[in-house]
Design a protein around this motif. Sequence first.
Motif, PDB file in Angstrom:
ATOM      1  N   THR A   1      -9.097  15.490   0.786  1.00  0.00           N
ATOM      2  CA  THR A   1      -8.814  14.147  -0.172  1.00  0.00           C
ATOM      3  C   THR A   1      -9.872  14.153  -1.167  1.00  0.00           C
TER       4      THR A   1
ATOM      5  N   PRO B   1      -1.990  11.117  -4.250  1.00  0.00           N
ATOM      6  CA  PRO B   1      -1.924   9.994  -4.175  1.00  0.00           C
ATOM      7  C   PRO B   1      -2.399   8.945  -2.832  1.00  0.00           C
ATOM      8  N   ASP B   2      -2.038   7.931  -3.715  1.00  0.00           N
ATOM      9  CA  ASP B   2      -2.633   6.850  -2.337  1.00  0.00           C
ATOM     10  C   ASP B   2      -2.058   7.048  -0.710  1.00  0.00           C
ATOM     11  N   TRP B   3      -0.596   7.009  -0.801  1.00  0.00           N
ATOM     12  CA  TRP B   3       0.717   7.678   0.255  1.00  0.00           C
ATOM     13  C   TRP B   3       0.040   8.041   1.223  1.00  0.00           C
TER      14      TRP B   3
ATOM     15  N   VAL C   1      -2.887   9.530   1.119  1.00  0.00           N
ATOM     16  CA  VAL C   1      -4.677   9.391   2.272  1.00  0.00           C
ATOM     17  C   VAL C   1      -4.260   8.481   3.072  1.00  0.00           C
ATOM     18  N   SER C   2      -2.601   7.133   3.225  1.00  0.00           N
ATOM     19  CA  SER C   2      -2.426   6.282   3.943  1.00  0.00           C
ATOM     20  C   SER C   2      -2.473   7.474   4.921  1.00  0.00           C
TER      21      SER C   2
ATOM     22  N   GLU D   1      -4.180  -2.824   1.662  1.00  0.00           N
ATOM     23  CA  GLU D   1      -3.615  -2.736   0.693  1.00  0.00           C
ATOM     24  C   GLU D   1      -2.567  -0.861  -0.030  1.00  0.00           C
ATOM     25  N   ALA D   2      -3.978  -0.386   0.810  1.00  0.00           N
ATOM     26  CA  ALA D   2      -2.978   1.109   1.464  1.00  0.00           C
ATOM     27  C   ALA D   2      -1.940   1.345   2.290  1.00  0.00           C
TER      28      ALA D   2
ATOM     29  N   ARG E   1     -12.040   5.699  -3.231  1.00  0.00           N
ATOM     30  CA  ARG E   1     -11.136   6.082  -2.222  1.00  0.00           C
ATOM     31  C   ARG E   1     -10.793   5.213  -0.714  1.00  0.00           C
TER      32      ARG E   1
ATOM     33  N   GLN F   1      -9.677   3.626   1.430  1.00  0.00           N
ATOM     34  CA  GLN F   1      -9.202   4.351   2.537  1.00  0.00           C
ATOM     35  C   GLN F   1     -10.295   5.315   3.447  1.00  0.00           C
TER      36      GLN F   1
END
Lengths: 304, 460
Positions: A228, A234-236, A238-239, A272-273, B407, B409
């Motif tokens: 990371t 992209p955010d997804w 990381v999720s 949100e994530a 970030r 999360q």
Amino acid sequence: MTHDASDEQRIPDDGRAQPDGGYATVAGTAAPDGERAGPRQVFAVAVTEYRLAVRSRWALALTALFAAFALGLTTFSGASVSPEGFERTVASLAVLAVYLVPLAALAFGYDAIVGNEEIGWLHALFALPVARRWVVIGTYLGRAIVLASAVVIGFGIAGVFLLREFGFAGFEVYVGFLLSTIGLALVFLAIGVLLSTVAAEKTHALGLALLAWAWFVLVHDLLALGVTAAFPLPDWAVSLLVLANPAGIFRALVLGALGAGGDAGFAAILTEAGLSAPVLTVALVAWIALPIALAASLIRRRRL
Amino acid sequence: MNESWFAGAAVVVLVLALAGAVVAGADDAGDEDVSGWTPDVPDVHDVEEPTEPGVATVNGETYDSAQEALNAAEPGETVVLDGRFDERVVVSTPDVRIVGADGTDSALIDGGGEDTVLWIDADNVTVEGVWLRESGYERSTEDAGVFVNGTDATLSELRITESTFGVWIDGVSGTTIENASIAGREDVYPVVQRGNGIHVWNAEDVVLRDNHITTVRDGIYYTHSADVLTENNVMWDLRYGVHYMYSNDNVLSGNVAFDNDVGFALMVSQNLTVEENVAIDNRGQSSHGILVKDIDRSEIRDNVLVDNGNGLYVYNSNENEIVDNLVLENDLGIHITAGSSGETVVGNSFIENDEAAFATSNSQVAWNDTERGNYWSEARTSDLDGDGTSEIRHQPAGAVERLVHDRPQAATFAESPAFDAVRMAESSFPVIESPGIVDHRPLAEPPHDEWREYHEDHDH
């Protein structure tokens, strides 16, 4: 061991009801072709596993371990500077449960198949007309009930002490932690059973279990943090990295519940994530179902 | 089956726990939390007003108009006001006193919504226990409750409501304002369209003490002013509690600011002393307890910053002392940015902030080469020699904190045992250096104990 459980394992040889001294009523024989006999066979195997575990004191040992750990942390953590109450206790418990519960679950699960093979019990089971997958699933279920009970009782005892100290305010946070811990334990038991199914020897299974523990508890998060930091993901993605580790899911579930009463907190950020509590719960259940499904399928390739 | 007791017991415990959770969830009022902490403040609106027509008395003579009484007053004489006056008043005789007959709220001067209600155009004027309201609406003409254009004016026990500016100090020295209640017009919106509670322009030797200020733009606004002592005021529901601009050598002490956008906004000034103030629950567009912007060589000491967005926000400010403050449960304890350097940050308690510190600096800043550092509630400390400071250094803002800041999360990873190991390494072994902030001697025990009182139940 065989002797202990023998009366539970008299599965009828061809599935037809016969005057066989009552064996059929234990194992269930309504369906001759094994399709509907499956659940009953699973039940029979599970009950055996459960009884063996309780008699061999695995159940007591696990309960004592969890209770001692939770009580020690909650009573001897000293007068730390921070607001007292369930939230703080749960935060500390969650950080340390991530080490202990997976380790206990893997230790309890790694010999489930390969261990039974080495003592000959698996040969006996497989000689019976029981589909191998039901044996795996039954073994898992039996041990899962023992492990879940140990978690509930062990942490439940600590919960009673905490209730005396803090009263009922915020107790639901502790119960949320308890439920998440059951999930965490069942995931790592499932992983243990899967490793036990693929390992040729008990020592191999133990080694694999320790590797799995190190990966999920230590290495994965470190790598994820590094990735990371190094790449503009992209955010997804990381999720997804969070969901790729059951220990991370557990942490997100428990920490997300904290502070939900006051400001928006961590839960809002996670939602949100794309990591709301339902998503995390589904992911945790998937982490239980997939290893077991895989184990149930891989057991067919096993040579005794 | 005689082994079923085990699972049975677990089911019983589980059912009881779930029932307990339902009970606990149902009455969740007693949660200990800082949110909801509010100091006691007087009700500034809804005050009973005098309705009798006004009678002004000076030297035994009575007048219907306050202005006529003032015109008749000689220096050294006292004008007593009783009842309601609908007029705007100018004081041009020095050394007069204007007092309400029976304390505050017994005398009311209503300006009718135009210009300034009370204009002080002479030196040494004292106004005591009078209610002034309905100034004009124009900020450009400085419409105010009281316009001070004479030196050494004393305003005490005043109530000023429905005004654009409460008090405007217009480049004169020696003004004292004590025990005033100032409330602006709530229906003027947005808040920046309102005037300030007390506007100190180009003034010196001013004392502002024990005032209550709400629903204006900035509680107290200072520009080009020096030697202003501001103490024990309470400010709430404002844009900024206080707002310094180009004002050096001032003292801000013992004030309380809550529910504002920014508690105490310090900008473009030097040599300020900001001590023993309390900023709570300041959240809005900027959300700072204390904003330190372009401030040099100032002292920020013994303040309490609770439940703000940022406890302290330090922007392009150099060589300040940030010492002995209690920074409790803010989203971010201290945010240092835009080339701030040379700060001495010592003896502060950073307790239970979501994030203790954040620095945008690309280099590593050691805050204290002093004997003592700060208390960090999340730090690992180890005080082997019992001198109160830890032998292990602490890095409250490091590489991982920056990552999590960007970030959120990723915090899931950052809470993991693996990260604990990295953070311990980052803190303990100077071999691993990453940009951020380092406290070389973190305190083993918090120097503040009063954080507890902000945690009691607040059922208002």
